[in-house]
Design a protein around this motif. Structure first.
Motif, PDB file in Angstrom:
ATOM      1  N   VAL A   1       0.844  -1.198   0.000  1.00 33.59           N
ATOM      2  CA  VAL A   1       0.000   0.000   0.000  1.00 33.59           C
ATOM      3  C   VAL A   1       0.881   1.251   0.000  1.00 33.59           C
ATOM      4  CG1 VAL A   1      -1.701   1.327   1.314  1.00 33.59           C
ATOM      5  CG2 VAL A   1      -1.922  -1.159   1.131  1.00 33.59           C
ATOM      6  N   GLY A   2       1.933   1.250   0.813  1.00 36.42           N
ATOM      7  CA  GLY A   2       2.862   2.375   0.809  1.00 36.42           C
ATOM      8  C   GLY A   2       3.512   2.570  -0.536  1.00 36.42           C
ATOM      9  N   GLY A   3       3.934   1.467  -1.172  1.00 38.30           N
ATOM     10  CA  GLY A   3       4.514   1.544  -2.510  1.00 38.30           C
ATOM     11  C   GLY A   3       3.531   2.079  -3.524  1.00 38.30           C
ATOM     12  N   ALA A   4       2.253   1.710  -3.385  1.00 37.44           N
ATOM     13  CA  ALA A   4       1.224   2.172  -4.319  1.00 37.44           C
ATOM     14  C   ALA A   4       1.052   3.687  -4.231  1.00 37.44           C
ATOM     15  CB  ALA A   4      -0.094   1.459  -4.031  1.00 37.44           C
ATOM     16  N   PHE A   5       0.988   4.216  -3.031  1.00 37.38           N
ATOM     17  CA  PHE A   5       0.803   5.666  -2.884  1.00 37.38           C
ATOM     18  C   PHE A   5       2.044   6.433  -3.345  1.00 37.38           C
ATOM     19  CE2 PHE A   5      -2.872   4.536  -0.427  1.00 37.38           C
ATOM     20  CZ  PHE A   5      -3.728   5.625  -0.577  1.00 37.38           C
ATOM     21  N   GLY A   6       3.241   5.897  -3.067  1.00 37.71           N
ATOM     22  CA  GLY A   6       4.452   6.543  -3.565  1.00 37.71           C
ATOM     23  C   GLY A   6       4.497   6.548  -5.081  1.00 37.71           C
ATOM     24  N   GLY A   7       4.148   5.399  -5.692  1.00 33.82           N
ATOM     25  CA  GLY A   7       4.102   5.320  -7.146  1.00 33.82           C
ATOM     26  C   GLY A   7       3.048   6.238  -7.730  1.00 33.82           C
ATOM     27  N   GLY A   8       1.896   6.338  -7.051  1.00 33.42           N
ATOM     28  CA  GLY A   8       0.842   7.231  -7.514  1.00 33.42           C
ATOM     29  C   GLY A   8       1.279   8.688  -7.488  1.00 33.42           C
ATOM     30  N   PHE A   9       2.084   9.051  -6.491  1.00 34.39           N
ATOM     31  CA  PHE A   9       2.585  10.427  -6.392  1.00 34.39           C
ATOM     32  C   PHE A   9       3.465  10.769  -7.592  1.00 34.39           C
ATOM     33  CE2 PHE A   9       5.782  13.515  -5.122  1.00 34.39           C
ATOM     34  CZ  PHE A   9       5.025  14.508  -4.515  1.00 34.39           C
ATOM     35  N   ILE A  10       4.407   9.882  -7.920  1.00 32.71           N
ATOM     36  CA  ILE A  10       5.297  10.149  -9.054  1.00 32.71           C
ATOM     37  C   ILE A  10       4.511  10.093 -10.363  1.00 32.71           C
ATOM     38  CG2 ILE A  10       7.293   9.284 -10.333  1.00 32.71           C
ATOM     39  CD1 ILE A  10       8.564   8.515  -7.758  1.00 32.71           C
TER      40      ILE A  10
ATOM     41  N   ALA B   1      13.640  16.616 -10.829  1.00 35.77           N
ATOM     42  CA  ALA B   1      13.617  15.158 -10.763  1.00 35.77           C
ATOM     43  C   ALA B   1      13.928  14.677  -9.350  1.00 35.77           C
ATOM     44  CB  ALA B   1      14.609  14.569 -11.758  1.00 35.77           C
ATOM     45  N   ILE B   2      14.944  15.272  -8.743  1.00 32.23           N
ATOM     46  CA  ILE B   2      15.312  14.898  -7.374  1.00 32.23           C
ATOM     47  C   ILE B   2      14.190  15.236  -6.398  1.00 32.23           C
ATOM     48  CG2 ILE B   2      16.867  15.492  -5.464  1.00 32.23           C
ATOM     49  CD1 ILE B   2      19.119  15.723  -7.504  1.00 32.23           C
ATOM     50  N   ALA B   3      13.567  16.418  -6.585  1.00 29.72           N
ATOM     51  CA  ALA B   3      12.498  16.840  -5.680  1.00 29.72           C
ATOM     52  C   ALA B   3      11.295  15.901  -5.760  1.00 29.72           C
ATOM     53  CB  ALA B   3      12.077  18.272  -6.003  1.00 29.72           C
ATOM     54  N   VAL B   4      10.875  15.561  -6.980  1.00 24.69           N
ATOM     55  CA  VAL B   4       9.714  14.686  -7.141  1.00 24.69           C
ATOM     56  C   VAL B   4      10.006  13.303  -6.594  1.00 24.69           C
ATOM     57  CG1 VAL B   4       8.222  13.540  -8.834  1.00 24.69           C
ATOM     58  CG2 VAL B   4       8.823  15.949  -9.125  1.00 24.69           C
ATOM     59  N   TYR B   5      11.169  12.765  -6.927  1.00 26.06           N
ATOM     60  CA  TYR B   5      11.507  11.423  -6.449  1.00 26.06           C
ATOM     61  C   TYR B   5      11.626  11.404  -4.921  1.00 26.06           C
ATOM     62  CZ  TYR B   5      14.054   7.044  -5.817  1.00 26.06           C
ATOM     63  OH  TYR B   5      14.457   5.793  -5.396  1.00 26.06           O
ATOM     64  N   GLY B   6      12.303  12.424  -4.360  1.00 29.81           N
ATOM     65  CA  GLY B   6      12.455  12.489  -2.910  1.00 29.81           C
ATOM     66  C   GLY B   6      11.121  12.578  -2.205  1.00 29.81           C
ATOM     67  N   CYS B   7      10.208  13.394  -2.718  1.00 28.98           N
ATOM     68  CA  CYS B   7       8.880  13.494  -2.116  1.00 28.98           C
ATOM     69  C   CYS B   7       8.110  12.175  -2.252  1.00 28.98           C
ATOM     70  CB  CYS B   7       8.096  14.631  -2.761  1.00 28.98           C
ATOM     71  SG  CYS B   7       8.714  16.273  -2.344  1.00 28.98           S
ATOM     72  N   GLY B   8       8.317  11.492  -3.375  1.00 28.89           N
ATOM     73  CA  GLY B   8       7.687  10.184  -3.542  1.00 28.89           C
ATOM     74  C   GLY B   8       8.156   9.197  -2.495  1.00 28.89           C
ATOM     75  N   LEU B   9       9.453   9.205  -2.198  1.00 31.47           N
ATOM     76  CA  LEU B   9       9.979   8.340  -1.136  1.00 31.47           C
ATOM     77  C   LEU B   9       9.327   8.659   0.204  1.00 31.47           C
ATOM     78  CD1 LEU B   9      13.843   8.200  -1.840  1.00 31.47           C
ATOM     79  CD2 LEU B   9      12.181   6.372  -2.174  1.00 31.47           C
ATOM     80  N   VAL B  10       9.192   9.955   0.502  1.00 30.49           N
ATOM     81  CA  VAL B  10       8.576  10.356   1.769  1.00 30.49           C
ATOM     82  C   VAL B  10       7.132   9.862   1.844  1.00 30.49           C
ATOM     83  CG1 VAL B  10       7.830  12.330   3.151  1.00 30.49           C
ATOM     84  CG2 VAL B  10      10.083  12.343   2.075  1.00 30.49           C
ATOM     85  N   VAL B  11       6.396   9.985   0.736  1.00 32.10           N
ATOM     86  CA  VAL B  11       5.022   9.488   0.700  1.00 32.10           C
ATOM     87  C   VAL B  11       4.991   7.979   0.937  1.00 32.10           C
ATOM     88  CG1 VAL B  11       3.003   9.128  -0.776  1.00 32.10           C
ATOM     89  CG2 VAL B  11       4.163  11.339  -0.766  1.00 32.10           C
ATOM     90  N   GLY B  12       5.879   7.249   0.255  1.00 34.47           N
ATOM     91  CA  GLY B  12       5.947   5.801   0.439  1.00 34.47           C
ATOM     92  C   GLY B  12       6.280   5.424   1.874  1.00 34.47           C
ATOM     93  N   TYR B  13       7.274   6.104   2.455  1.00 36.85           N
ATOM     94  CA  TYR B  13       7.632   5.828   3.849  1.00 36.85           C
ATOM     95  C   TYR B  13       6.432   6.074   4.771  1.00 36.85           C
ATOM     96  CZ  TYR B  13      12.559   6.231   2.369  1.00 36.85           C
ATOM     97  OH  TYR B  13      13.783   6.078   1.758  1.00 36.85           O
ATOM     98  N   ALA B  14       5.797   7.252   4.595  1.00 35.87           N
ATOM     99  CA  ALA B  14       4.727   7.652   5.515  1.00 35.87           C
ATOM    100  C   ALA B  14       3.514   6.740   5.417  1.00 35.87           C
ATOM    101  CB  ALA B  14       4.329   9.106   5.218  1.00 35.87           C
ATOM    102  N   VAL B  15       3.065   6.458   4.193  1.00 29.49           N
ATOM    103  CA  VAL B  15       1.878   5.620   4.030  1.00 29.49           C
ATOM    104  C   VAL B  15       2.180   4.187   4.455  1.00 29.49           C
ATOM    105  CG1 VAL B  15       0.203   4.697   2.389  1.00 29.49           C
ATOM    106  CG2 VAL B  15       0.944   7.081   2.215  1.00 29.49           C
ATOM    107  N   GLY B  16       3.370   3.669   4.111  1.00 31.49           N
ATOM    108  CA  GLY B  16       3.748   2.331   4.553  1.00 31.49           C
ATOM    109  C   GLY B  16       3.762   2.235   6.070  1.00 31.49           C
ATOM    110  N   PHE B  17       4.264   3.282   6.732  1.00 32.50           N
ATOM    111  CA  PHE B  17       4.306   3.290   8.197  1.00 32.50           C
ATOM    112  C   PHE B  17       2.897   3.335   8.779  1.00 32.50           C
ATOM    113  CE2 PHE B  17       4.278   5.405  12.263  1.00 32.50           C
ATOM    114  CZ  PHE B  17       5.320   4.792  12.960  1.00 32.50           C
ATOM    115  N   LEU B  18       2.085   4.297   8.308  1.00 35.34           N
ATOM    116  CA  LEU B  18       0.753   4.469   8.870  1.00 35.34           C
ATOM    117  C   LEU B  18      -0.136   3.252   8.615  1.00 35.34           C
ATOM    118  CD1 LEU B  18       0.112   8.208   7.944  1.00 35.34           C
ATOM    119  CD2 LEU B  18       0.575   7.263  10.215  1.00 35.34           C
TER     120      LEU B  18
END
Length: 485
Positions: free
Chosen positions: A387-396, A431-448
């Motif tokens: 689920v965390g991976g899905a939201f991170g992928g959706g962000f990018i 590119a770095i900003a979008v990818y970095g924010c995607g990682l944060v989304v993946g981390y956060a949703v995976g955690f929650l």
């Protein structure tokens, strides 16, 4: 870790897999010690899992002991030395175990998985060069953007582009080797694709272009060369074999490549690039959500190997693959899920110790220790990691739909290790900003998702307790063989 400690780990592991007489082959990948065995029943899986250096055990056609990046590369030669020093030679072991190994492969491997493994065997050896050249290309681009070292930039471009300009030759060489032909003949036929003189050849009413068909054409050309070579070996007299077989192999395969394969493979390569662009341009967040969410199961089933030629084709065609940053979000979800497990199971020292050991590798994109040592054995956290991976992928994917595409100039790394390889259509900074924010989304949703939904009350009661020293972090079901990556 010192050499003495690596030797000690190897010495500890050897008796737990049946001793030197049970070993038929020793190899390693980025994280795993891969052992061919005469008798898989001799493996003491619980004892292996209890060893502090072991992050997980995977059963497939080989026994795969997850040791983590760096450690496995140092333990493997020590392990090989122990096996070689036994009274039974590796060749003798291989001869005695060949029949059993073949039978086990036939039982456990489907035709699709065997084919995908062969594809992986062709492309995986190329990954170090792709990574090195990709980072050098990124450095050259950075210097260009900063307006620094103008005399050095062309040299860096030459260093970074040399391999990619001839990647078809390497693919052809590895393809012939993998399918049982003569590697140099596979490379020779594949070299036709990148030869400048093909611009004088017309096929299907179209003048060919050097490089047309790329790695897909090289793969097909070399596979055809293997078939022709084997046919020649059966029918050409031995006295003429050294002259006739290589000549016919290169001639027949080369002509078919020029007047068929290059055109067809070129059309397929173009279609792949067009599909990837349209998928993210029109599918956006939805496409990214699906891709990011499904990648961990694909890795678990070994089906992710089918994507390797696609990534390579996109890199060769467009300079970067837009799919890899999205798929890398699966690793972010995994890291977030593992962190939540660490917080929730605050009394389980065994699981928390495993997470502490595996988390740095997970942040760098090596997710196997966390998958096989934590989330998959626990069950629910594997789903919430997806689920965390899905939201991170959706962000990018959303940013791709908005016109800000992010790609990777090489395959292999993910997580934080992908930053030096990023490239985008709107500059490196975005590119770095979008990818970095995607990682944060993946981390956060995976955690929650894992913190809230990752455990039932029964699981918390069972696992959130002090574990006995040396106890395995995984539940009893972890004794079942897990699918290999």
């Amino acid at each position: 870790m010192s050499d003495a400690k690596h030797s000690a780990i190897a010495a500890d592991l050897l008796p737990l897999v049946g001793g030197a007489r049970n070993i038929t082959s020793v190899a390693h990948c980025m994280t795993r010690l891969r052992l061919g065995l005469r008798d898989a029943s001799l493996v003491q899986e619980k004892a292996l899992m209890a060893h502090p250096a072991v992050l997980g055990v995977v059963r497939d056609d080989t026994c795969q002991i997850v040791l983590g990046p760096g450690t496995v590369a140092r333990v493997t030669p020590e392990f090989e030395a122990l096996v070689a020093g036994s009274s039974v030679t590796a060749d003798a072991l291989a001869d005695r175990g060949a029949a059993l190994k073949a039978a086990r492969k036939a039982r456990n491997a489907t035709p699709l998985k065997l084919f995908l493994r062969r594809i992986a065997n062709i492309f995986v050896p190329l990954i170090p060069a792709l990574i090195g050249c990709g980072i050098i290309a990124g450095l050259g681009g950075l210097l260009t953007n900063l307006g620094r070292a103008p005399a050095l930039v062309p040299a860096l471009a030459a260093v970074a582009s040399g391999f990619m300009s001839l990647i078809a030759v390497f693919v052809g060489h590895n393809t012939a080797k993998e399918f049982g032909g003569t590697p140099v003949l596979g490379g020779a036929v594949a070299a036709i694709i990148v030869y400048a003189g093909v611009a004088k050849v017309t096929a299907f009413g179209v003048t060919l272009a050097p490089g047309q068909g790329g790695v897909l054409g090289a793969l097909g050309a070399a596979a055809l060369a293997v078939y022709v070579e084997k046919w020649c070996r059966r029918w050409v007299p031995e006295s003429l074999d050294v002259l006739v077989t290589p000549t016919l192999t290169v001639l027949i395969s080369g002509l078919v490549t020029l007047f068929g394969l290059m055109y067809v493979a070129g059309e397929v390569s173009t279609a792949i690039g067009t599909f990837a662009d349209r998928l993210l341009t029109h599918g956006g967040a939805g496409a990214g959500f699906v891709l990011g969410g499904l990648f961990l199961p694909l890795v678990m089933l070994g089906l992710h190997q089918a994507l390797i030629p696609i990534h390579t084709t996109l890199i060769e065609q467009q300079g970067y693959t837009v799919l890899l940053p999205i798929l890398a979000m699966a690793g972010a979800g995994q890291v977030g899920a593992a962190t939540a497990v660490y917080v929730r199971l605050r009394h389980n020292t065994a699981i928390r110790s495993t997470i502490r050991s595996a988390l740095p590798a997970g942040l760098l994109g090596v997710g196997e220790p966390l998958i096989y040592g934590v989330s998959l054995p626990l069950g629910r956290p594997f789903v919430t990691a997806c689920v965390g991976g899905a939201f991170g992928g959706g962000f990018i994917g959303l940013f791709s739909m908005l016109g800000d595409k992010v790609g990777s100039t090489a395959i292999g790394p993910s997580g934080w290790a992908l930053f030096p390889l990023l490239q985008g259509n709107r500059g490196l900074g975005e590119a770095i900003a979008v990818y970095g924010c995607g990682l944060v989304v993946g981390y956060a949703v995976g955690f929650l998702a894992t913190y809230v939904f990752g455990f039932s009350r029964q699981m918390l009661t069972e696992f959130n307790a002090e574990a006995a020293p040396g106890a395995s972090a995984a539940p009893a079901s972890a004794d079942e063989p897990a699918p290999a990556r």
